[in-house]
Design a protein around this motif. Structure first.
Motif, PDB file in Angstrom:
ATOM      1  N   GLY A 215       3.766  74.393  66.297  1.00 54.36           N
ATOM      2  CA  GLY A 215       4.547  73.877  67.408  1.00 54.36           C
ATOM      3  C   GLY A 215       5.631  74.853  67.816  1.00 54.36           C
ATOM      4  N   GLN A 216       6.162  74.659  69.024  1.00 58.50           N
ATOM      5  CA  GLN A 216       7.201  75.559  69.530  1.00 58.50           C
ATOM      6  C   GLN A 216       8.433  75.542  68.639  1.00 58.50           C
ATOM      7  N   GLY A 217       8.771  74.368  68.103  1.00 58.74           N
ATOM      8  CA  GLY A 217       9.942  74.281  67.242  1.00 58.74           C
ATOM      9  C   GLY A 217       9.818  75.141  66.004  1.00 58.74           C
ATOM     10  N   LEU A 218       8.635  75.196  65.405  1.00 55.47           N
ATOM     11  CA  LEU A 218       8.433  76.034  64.218  1.00 55.47           C
ATOM     12  C   LEU A 218       8.487  77.513  64.579  1.00 55.47           C
ATOM     13  N   LEU A 219       7.901  77.885  65.705  1.00 55.94           N
ATOM     14  CA  LEU A 219       7.962  79.286  66.136  1.00 55.94           C
ATOM     15  C   LEU A 219       9.410  79.722  66.332  1.00 55.94           C
ATOM     16  N   ASP A 220      10.211  78.841  66.939  1.00 59.24           N
ATOM     17  CA  ASP A 220      11.618  79.178  67.152  1.00 59.24           C
ATOM     18  C   ASP A 220      12.384  79.220  65.835  1.00 59.24           C
ATOM     19  N   LEU A 221      12.089  78.293  64.941  1.00 58.83           N
ATOM     20  CA  LEU A 221      12.787  78.241  63.663  1.00 58.83           C
ATOM     21  C   LEU A 221      12.554  79.503  62.845  1.00 58.83           C
ATOM     22  N   LEU A 222      11.296  79.935  62.761  1.00 58.62           N
ATOM     23  CA  LEU A 222      10.954  81.096  61.948  1.00 58.62           C
ATOM     24  C   LEU A 222      11.135  82.409  62.700  1.00 58.62           C
ATOM     25  N   GLY A 223      11.343  82.329  64.007  1.00 50.55           N
ATOM     26  CA  GLY A 223      11.495  83.551  64.785  1.00 50.55           C
ATOM     27  C   GLY A 223      10.229  84.376  64.852  1.00 50.55           C
ATOM     28  N   VAL A 224       9.079  83.702  64.953  1.00 49.26           N
ATOM     29  CA  VAL A 224       7.798  84.398  64.990  1.00 49.26           C
ATOM     30  C   VAL A 224       7.096  84.076  66.292  1.00 49.26           C
ATOM     31  N   LYS A 225       6.000  84.790  66.535  1.00 45.76           N
ATOM     32  CA  LYS A 225       5.195  84.551  67.728  1.00 45.76           C
ATOM     33  C   LYS A 225       3.730  84.529  67.329  1.00 45.76           C
ATOM     34  N   ILE A 226       2.897  84.197  68.299  1.00 50.89           N
ATOM     35  CA  ILE A 226       1.461  84.130  68.031  1.00 50.89           C
ATOM     36  C   ILE A 226       0.967  85.495  67.583  1.00 50.89           C
ATOM     37  N   GLY A 227       0.211  85.502  66.494  1.00 51.35           N
ATOM     38  CA  GLY A 227      -0.295  86.743  65.914  1.00 51.35           C
ATOM     39  C   GLY A 227       0.437  87.157  64.654  1.00 51.35           C
ATOM     40  N   ASP A 228       1.637  86.577  64.411  1.00 54.08           N
ATOM     41  CA  ASP A 228       2.399  86.933  63.214  1.00 54.08           C
ATOM     42  C   ASP A 228       1.906  86.150  62.001  1.00 54.08           C
ATOM     43  N   ARG A 229       2.170  86.729  60.824  1.00 54.89           N
ATOM     44  CA  ARG A 229       1.877  86.058  59.560  1.00 54.89           C
ATOM     45  C   ARG A 229       3.163  85.450  59.009  1.00 54.89           C
ATOM     46  N   VAL A 230       3.039  84.277  58.413  1.00 57.22           N
ATOM     47  CA  VAL A 230       4.185  83.623  57.779  1.00 57.22           C
ATOM     48  C   VAL A 230       3.801  83.234  56.355  1.00 57.22           C
ATOM     49  N   ARG A 231       4.821  83.174  55.505  1.00 59.50           N
ATOM     50  CA  ARG A 231       4.616  82.806  54.101  1.00 59.50           C
ATOM     51  C   ARG A 231       5.469  81.584  53.797  1.00 59.50           C
TER      52      ARG A 231
ATOM     53  N   ILE B 160      -0.542  82.824  62.411  1.00 58.25           N
ATOM     54  CA  ILE B 160      -0.463  81.871  63.518  1.00 58.25           C
ATOM     55  C   ILE B 160      -1.256  82.421  64.695  1.00 58.25           C
ATOM     56  N   VAL B 161      -2.272  81.684  65.110  1.00 53.94           N
ATOM     57  CA  VAL B 161      -3.160  82.157  66.177  1.00 53.94           C
ATOM     58  C   VAL B 161      -3.011  81.348  67.465  1.00 53.94           C
ATOM     59  N   GLY B 162      -2.190  80.289  67.461  1.00 52.72           N
ATOM     60  CA  GLY B 162      -2.046  79.482  68.669  1.00 52.72           C
ATOM     61  C   GLY B 162      -0.819  78.593  68.610  1.00 52.72           C
ATOM     62  N   ARG B 163      -0.389  78.140  69.782  1.00 57.16           N
ATOM     63  CA  ARG B 163       0.733  77.197  69.889  1.00 57.16           C
ATOM     64  C   ARG B 163       0.222  75.873  70.424  1.00 57.16           C
ATOM     65  N   THR B 164       0.637  74.792  69.803  1.00 56.56           N
ATOM     66  CA  THR B 164       0.201  73.458  70.189  1.00 56.56           C
ATOM     67  C   THR B 164       1.351  72.669  70.802  1.00 56.56           C
ATOM     68  N   VAL B 165       0.997  71.649  71.572  1.00 59.00           N
ATOM     69  CA  VAL B 165       1.987  70.661  72.005  1.00 59.00           C
ATOM     70  C   VAL B 165       2.226  69.744  70.814  1.00 59.00           C
ATOM     71  N   GLU B 166       3.452  69.733  70.306  1.00 59.85           N
ATOM     72  CA  GLU B 166       3.746  69.025  69.061  1.00 59.85           C
ATOM     73  C   GLU B 166       4.967  68.128  69.237  1.00 59.85           C
TER      74      GLU B 166
END
Length: 755
Positions: free
Chosen positions: A523-539, A551-557
């Protein structure tokens, strides 16, 4: 003294002559002020229950959940003033009136602690003399319909049933309201918890940290994560709890603020138009006052008092209404006085500024004004020339010419109608977005209509029974777990459902759906929280086990402020994914979820726990009523502008009526001339406003979705049919209103000698 008395009589006489317009002005300003006060109250932190609950409970600012009792000195962390716990907590299932809900039993002492102590709303606290007593968190009790003394049936992980009795209902600031925040919370004595769940391995330990500076919660959380290492299950700070308690206040407040601010501009414009129109219509009266000895300042003051009083009366009425509604809904202490006073002062200044310029111009009227005997002259507008070329009837040609005789008032009138119409279109777009949520729940992640938990049955048996129902088209095993975010020292939701090869159909609006292990959508909130974008890896860390995904996509969450990571069940470690916690059931298009739920429960003797998906649009139903109210206020503003335009048109052509009749125009044609002049401005203003609203509505809704964490891609414009009907109703209503004074003027007997 005589001048003041004469001025007051003149004001009263003028207001009595235009009662309808005066009432509309007061109501329009009152509605705008009430909307602004409501918005400021909802957007103010004081409306959030967390603040008052935290003060009442001496709440902790950081909550740590560990596998076992922490053996480190968490109270020694720099910034921690006091600690709560650690308290043992065990998961159970509450079976109440045919429904089963997840709950956490928290072991608490008989004496309330000094830090993070629940506040009793009803009943009494735990008593060692009554070991079968339980105190239930209030939102959880309301969801279950519990009252004092009611029996509470619990099912432990072992399957053993226990019955406790509700001794108290309490409020707490350590977690959000149920069911937005699960599991539900209940407090028991340590001996009671030992009897219900004797296995320590099935428990977790909860520790609260109260800080000297709440803003340091993130730093303290990071230090606690380092100290606890792999024993830490999850961590929450007061910010997450506060956000969970907002209950959509910010969305509603933002909508009201948008309508209020734009509506204030429209209301100020309507006041300016009304004051300017009255000044033009009172030139002879003003000249008479000047001839009687009134100075420029006295005349300007009279006009300012007359027109400003209407606006200030509306400000007072709106302030009283807005404060009263908020005090009744949220409590008198929730309405912050400083924002309310600022809104009142700002709106009053806007009102006085709007009427100040026309009043100043009226004060400059000479004692013997050069009042024109007819409307201002000038070149024909292009529209009037076009009307001549196409040989329209004379009444329409004259009306077309009259519409733009006064260019500035014509522009202000059209603009004053365009602004309310633009906001009405935006409101209809919000309504259409909510309707889209209800009609297409799959677009907000609700492809599944039902969620089935095994309950008494084995997971494999529950999966087989649910999958065999005639209305079930797909079944997705799933598990929701909490994960620690890297560098954030806080927990986020990981939703594992379906598999990487057969994923749950999430609404992906950017990128693509995951198709293999190690891929995820967020979701957009998680992308903003972690400061990442589509294509990035997170642990992330799930129960001490690393979870590394791309992360390969963003969903409506719409859940958890968009701070949700969605993966296939096979991307989790086996210990976290087997057995699944639930099964998501997708149904046939015309299937009734309640009938399917009834069949599943009846076929298993209530062995399955079946829950219906809750559409987020249901939580936002109040927005529909707000939109209706705001549209009514905006319509009043437009109507006030329309009456001003009609009055100005009649003033300009009051002496032409006899001439028009002498030219051979019937009263109906004279009436058509007057209505055409006003109607063209109405059509122009409504059309431009609807087009502007249609152009920006989806952008505004998506912007709000992005900032709230839900994500862009949810905005919908009103349907062409809805917008067409709205425009036609607006134009038709405006013409009907303009027809009333035009008919009266057309039937009046005006002698030709008056020219």
């Amino acid at each position: 003294m005589s001048a003041a008395l004469a001025g007051s009589r003149w004001i009263r006489a003028d207001l009595r002559a235009r009662k309808g317009q005066a009432v509309l002005t007061v109501l329009a300003v009152a509605g705008i002020v009430a909307a602004l006060i409501t918005a400021a109250t909802l957007l103010e932190d004081g409306t959030n229950p967390w603040r008052s609950l935290s003060a009442q409970t001496d709440g902790a600012h950081v909550w740590l959940y560990t596998k076992d009792s922490p053996q480190v000195d968490l109270g020694g962390i720099d910034g921690v003033t006091r600690t709560a716990g650690p308290y043992r907590s065990a998961p159970v299932t509450v079976a109440q009136d045919g429904q089963k809900e997840p709950a956490a039993l928290r072991a608490m002492p008989a004496t309330l602690p000094a830090v993070a102590h629940p506040v009793l709303a009803e009943g009494r606290w735990l008593d060692p003399a009554r070991p079968d007593g339980v105190v239930v968190e209030r939102s959880f009790a309301d969801s279950l319909g519990l009252r004092l003394g009611a029996p509470l049936s619990l099912i432990a992980l072992s399957g053993e049933r226990h019955t406790l009795y509700v001794h108290g209902i309490a409020d707490t600031a350590e977690q959000g309201f149920y069911p937005e925040w699960t599991p539900g919370l209940a407090y028991v004595l340590p001996t009671t918890l030992d009897r219900i769940e004797p296995m320590l391995g099935r428990s977790e330990w909860v520790t609260g940290l109260r800080l000297g500076d709440p803003e340091a919660a993130q730093v303290v959380s990071q230090r606690a994560v380092v100290m606890l290492e792999d024993r830490l299950q999850r961590v929450y700070t007061w910010r997450e709890v506060r956000a969970a308690m907002e209950l959509d206040n910010r969305l509603l407040g933002t909508l009201l603020a948008l309508f209020g601010v734009v509506g204030l501009v429209a209301a100020a414009l309507a006041l300016a138009n009304a004051a300017g129109g009255r000044v033009l219509g009172q030139l002879r009266d003003l000249a008479t006052l000047k001839a009687m000895g009134f100075t420029k300042r006295q005349v300007a003051l009279l006009l300012l008092v007359e027109h400003g009083a209407l606006g200030l009366l509306g400000v007072a009425a709106g302030a009283l209404a807005g404060w009263g509604v908020m005090a009744a809904v949220l409590g008198a202490g929730s309405v912050a006085p400083i924002p309310v006073l600022a809104i009142i002062a700002g709106t009053a200044l806007a009102v006085l500024a709007a009427v100040g310029v026309p009043a100043w111009r009226g004060g400059r009227t000479p004692p013997i004004p050069d009042v024109p005997t007819g409307p201002p002259r000038g070149h024909l507008s292009r529209l009037a020339r076009l009307a001549l070329l196409v040989r329209l009837p004379p009444a329409l040609i004259l009306g077309t010419r009259d519409a733009f005789t006064r260019r500035v008032p014509a522009f202000l009138t059209a603009f004053g109608l365009a602004v309310p119409m633009m906001m009405i279109t935006i409101g209809l777009g919000v309504w259409a977005t909510l309707d889209n949520f209800l009609a297409h729940p799959e677009q907000v992640g609700q492809h599944a209509a039902l969620y089935v938990k095994p309950g008494k049955l084995e997971p494999a048996v529950a999966e087989r029974i649910a999958g065999q129902d005639k209305d079930v088209t797909a079944l997705y095993p799933g598990t929701d777990v909490n994960a620690l975010a890297p560098g954030e020292a806080r927990s986020v939701r990981v939703r594992a459902i379906g598999s990487s090869t057969s994923p749950y159909p999430f609404p992906v609006v950017e990128g693509r759906m995951y198709g293999r292990q190690g891929e995820a959508v967020a979701g957009q909130g998680l992308l903003d929280l972690l400061g990442v974008k589509i294509g990035d890896r997170v642990r992330l860390t799930v129960g001490g086990t690393p979870l590394i995904v791309r992360i390969v996509g963003r969903t409506v969450e719409p859940e958890q402020d968009g701070e949700v990571l969605s993966v296939g069940l096979d991307s989790l470690a086996a210990k976290d994914s087997v057995p699944p916690e639930y099964y998501a059931l997708a149904l046939r298009p015309n299937a009734d979820p309640s009938e399917v739920s009834g069949r599943l429960q009846a076929g298993t003797g209530q062995g399955l726990d079946v829950q219906a998906a809750v559409n987020p649009a249901h939580r936002l139903a109040i927005i529909r009523w707000v939109i209706v109210g705001l549209i009514a206020v905006l319509a009043l503003i437009g109507l006030a502008n329309l009456l001003t335009a009609s009055a100005l048109g009649l003033r300009d052509h009051a002496f032409d009526l006899a001439v028009l009749k002498a030219m051979g125009l019937t009263p109906r044609q004279v009436m058509a001339t007057l209505v055409t002049g006003t109607g063209l401005l109405v059509v122009l203003g409504v059309g431009v406003g609807a087009a502007a609203g249609l152009f920006i509505v989806t952008w505004l809704i998506d912007l709000q979705g992005h900032t709230s964490g839900v994500g862009a891609g949810i905005g919908r414009a009103p349907s062409p049919l809805t917008l067409t009907v709205t425009v036609l109703v607006a134009v038709g209503t405006a013409l009907a209103v303009a027809l009333i004074p035009a008919r009266r003027a057309a039937r009046a007997q005006v002698p030709v000698t008056s020219r």
